[in-house]
Design an enzyme around this catalytic site. Sequence first.
Site, mmCIF file in Angstrom:
data_model
loop_
_atom_site.group_PDB
_atom_site.id
_atom_site.type_symbol
_atom_site.label_atom_id
_atom_site.label_comp_id
_atom_site.label_asym_id
_atom_site.label_seq_id
_atom_site.Cartn_x
_atom_site.Cartn_y
_atom_site.Cartn_z
ATOM 1 N N HIS A 1 -4.515 16.247 -3.518
ATOM 2 C CA HIS A 1 -4.908 16.471 -2.132
ATOM 3 C C HIS A 1 -4.705 17.908 -1.666
ATOM 4 C CE1 HIS A 1 -5.374 12.196 -2.094
ATOM 5 N NE2 HIS A 1 -5.676 12.184 -0.809
ATOM 6 N N PHE B 1 -1.576 7.740 11.865
ATOM 7 C CA PHE B 1 -1.976 9.061 11.380
ATOM 8 C C PHE B 1 -3.235 9.576 12.061
ATOM 9 C CE2 PHE B 1 -3.421 5.705 8.420
ATOM 10 C CZ PHE B 1 -4.770 5.701 8.766
ATOM 11 N N TYR C 1 0.821 -1.205 0.000
ATOM 12 C CA TYR C 1 0.000 0.000 0.000
ATOM 13 C C TYR C 1 0.858 1.261 0.000
ATOM 14 C CZ TYR C 1 -2.914 3.848 1.491
ATOM 15 O OH TYR C 1 -3.535 5.073 1.551
ATOM 16 N N TYR D 1 -15.089 33.945 45.190
ATOM 17 C CA TYR D 1 -14.376 32.809 44.606
ATOM 18 C C TYR D 1 -13.370 33.231 43.536
ATOM 19 C CZ TYR D 1 -17.596 29.405 46.736
ATOM 20 O OH TYR D 1 -18.310 28.632 47.610
ATOM 21 N N ARG E 1 -10.482 34.255 45.797
ATOM 22 C CA ARG E 1 -10.019 33.260 46.757
ATOM 23 C C ARG E 1 -9.607 31.961 46.094
ATOM 24 N NH1 ARG E 1 -14.131 30.443 50.508
ATOM 25 N NH2 ARG E 1 -15.381 32.233 49.884
ATOM 26 N N ASN F 1 0.845 11.901 4.932
ATOM 27 C CA ASN F 1 0.235 11.170 6.036
ATOM 28 C C ASN F 1 0.838 11.619 7.357
ATOM 29 O OD1 ASN F 1 -0.691 7.685 5.429
ATOM 30 N ND2 ASN F 1 -1.900 9.519 5.528
ATOM 31 N N GLU G 1 -12.252 5.672 5.210
ATOM 32 C CA GLU G 1 -11.838 6.402 6.409
ATOM 33 C C GLU G 1 -13.106 6.742 7.176
ATOM 34 O OE1 GLU G 1 -9.670 9.562 4.542
ATOM 35 O OE2 GLU G 1 -8.162 8.177 3.758
#
Length: 509
Positions: A84, A333, A54, A281, A284, A196, A419
Amino acid sequence: MEVLALNGQPLTLADIEAVAVSRIRVEVAPSARERVAASRALIEQVLASGQTVYGVNTGFGKLADVRVSNENLAQLQTNLVRSHAGGVGQPMSEAESRAMLLLRANVLAKGFSGTRIEVLELLVALLNTGIHPVIPEKGSVGASGDLAPLAHLALVVIGEGEAFYKSERIPGGEALRRAGLKPVQLAAKEGLALLNGTQAMVAVGGLAVARAQRLVRLADVAGAMSLDALLGTPVAFDPRIQHARPHQGQIAAAAHLTALMQGSEIRESHREHCSRVQDAYCLRCMPQVHGAVRGALAHVASVLETEAGSATDNPLIFPDGNGTGDVLSGGNFHGAPLSYALDYAAIAITDLAGITERRIDRLLNPDINEGLPAFLSPDPGLSSGFMIAQIVAAALINECQVLAHPSSTGSIPTDGGKEDHVSMGMTGALKLRQIVEHVERIVAIELMCAAQAVEFRRPLKSSPRLEAVHDAVRAVVPKLEQDRVLAGDIDALASAIRNGAFNKWSDPA
C-alpha cells in the site's frame, strides 16, 4: 505544556501544533497502556480460538473472504504495508509528518486497535527523537482511510521506507539505528491498525485550519488599517448592530475591528465633515464576512478535534473486561465528516481572499481611493507603484476559486468495487493547504498597501495598535519610494505572517 500525554483523548489544533511545530515531547498515559494490553489480549484469544476475523487472519478489501493461515499472519501484515506504500508527489512537510505520527499514536492509545504496546511506543519514540517518515502527499481517496500515506509512515516502523532525520533524507532503518531505536516486526492485525484511518487528512487539514484561523484575525488587522487609510468609519462595527444579528463570529470580528481603530488621529480628522454616508461593502461588512469565516473555521476545527480523538481503523476491538469481547467491522475510516468540513473551510477562506482583494483595489484605484495617489505611487505615471500587487492578488484568488470546488462530491469506486464510495478528504486537505498559502500572500499584499497608504495621511497617525502593525510591516518591507521588484516583498511578508510575526495584534477569540 511541556509534555503531551496520550490516552486517546480529543486533541485540539493547539495540541497538534504544539507537537508538530513546537516539537514538545509526547508520552503514553498509563490508562492507555492498560487499554492497549486488554485489546491485544482479545486479538490473541481470537487467534487461539480459530475464528475468522477480517484483517486479523484474512486478506484485505476485495480479498476479505480469503482466509490466511496462522503461520503467514506476520507476513500478511508486512505485505499489506509494503503493497500500500504507493503514494506519489512531494513529501509532506516535517510538521505534517509529525502530526500524522501524533494522531496515529493517539488512535492506538484509545485501545480499540488490538496492537501491542511496542507499536505505540515506537510511534511516540519517532516523535521524540525527530524521525519523520517521508510521506508522499498524494494517493489517498479518504476511505478506507488514508491508506497510502499511512503505509509510508508504517514502513519506517518496520525499518523500511525513508525518513528525514536531522535534516537528512535517509533509509528508514538507518534513521532508527542512528536514533538508537529498533524496528517492530508486525504481528496479526498491526499492519492494518497502522494503515486504516484518517490521520493524513487530519494532519494536513488541521495544520491548515490553524493557520487559517490566525489569518482571518489578521485580515481584521489589515482591513482596519485599510479602512483608516481610506477615511472610512467604524460606525458599522457598533456592538448594537452586531447584537441585533448575534452570530458569535460577527460579534467577535466587530469588537476586534473597533479595538484596532481606537484612538486613530486619522479617524478623528474627518469625523465631523465627511460627506460619505456609507462605506463600500468590503469595508462596512467586514464583521459580517470575517465573522462568518470565523464561524465556518470554528465548526471545521471542532470536526477535526473530534476526529483527532476517534478510533478510525477497522475492525475495532471491544474487550468486555472479563477476558472476552467483540471484534466488530465497521466504517469509521470513512473521511466524509472531514471531507465536507475541509471543503467548507476552503470556500470560506477563499471568500475572505475575495473581500481582501476588494480592499486592495480601493487602496490603489485612483477613482475610489479618497485622494490617495494612483496605485500608491509617489510619482504616478513615471512609477507604477503597487499596480502589479492587485493583479497578483487577482491571479491568486482565481486559483483559490478553482481549488474551492468541492472534492467531497467526487467519489470514484476503488478496490474492485468493494470500496464503492470514498470521501476524497485528502484532496480537500491538500487543496485547503494551498488556498491558505495563497491567502497569506493576499493578506500580505493588503498589509503592504495599507501601510503605504497610511503614510500618505501623515502627519496624522492611525491608532496606537495599527501604528505598531505598521512598524512591524516596515521591519519586513521598506516604504516604496520608487519602483522596485515586489516579488520578494510579498513573499517576505507572507513568510512573516506564517511565522507568527503579527500574531500579537490578533485577538485570541
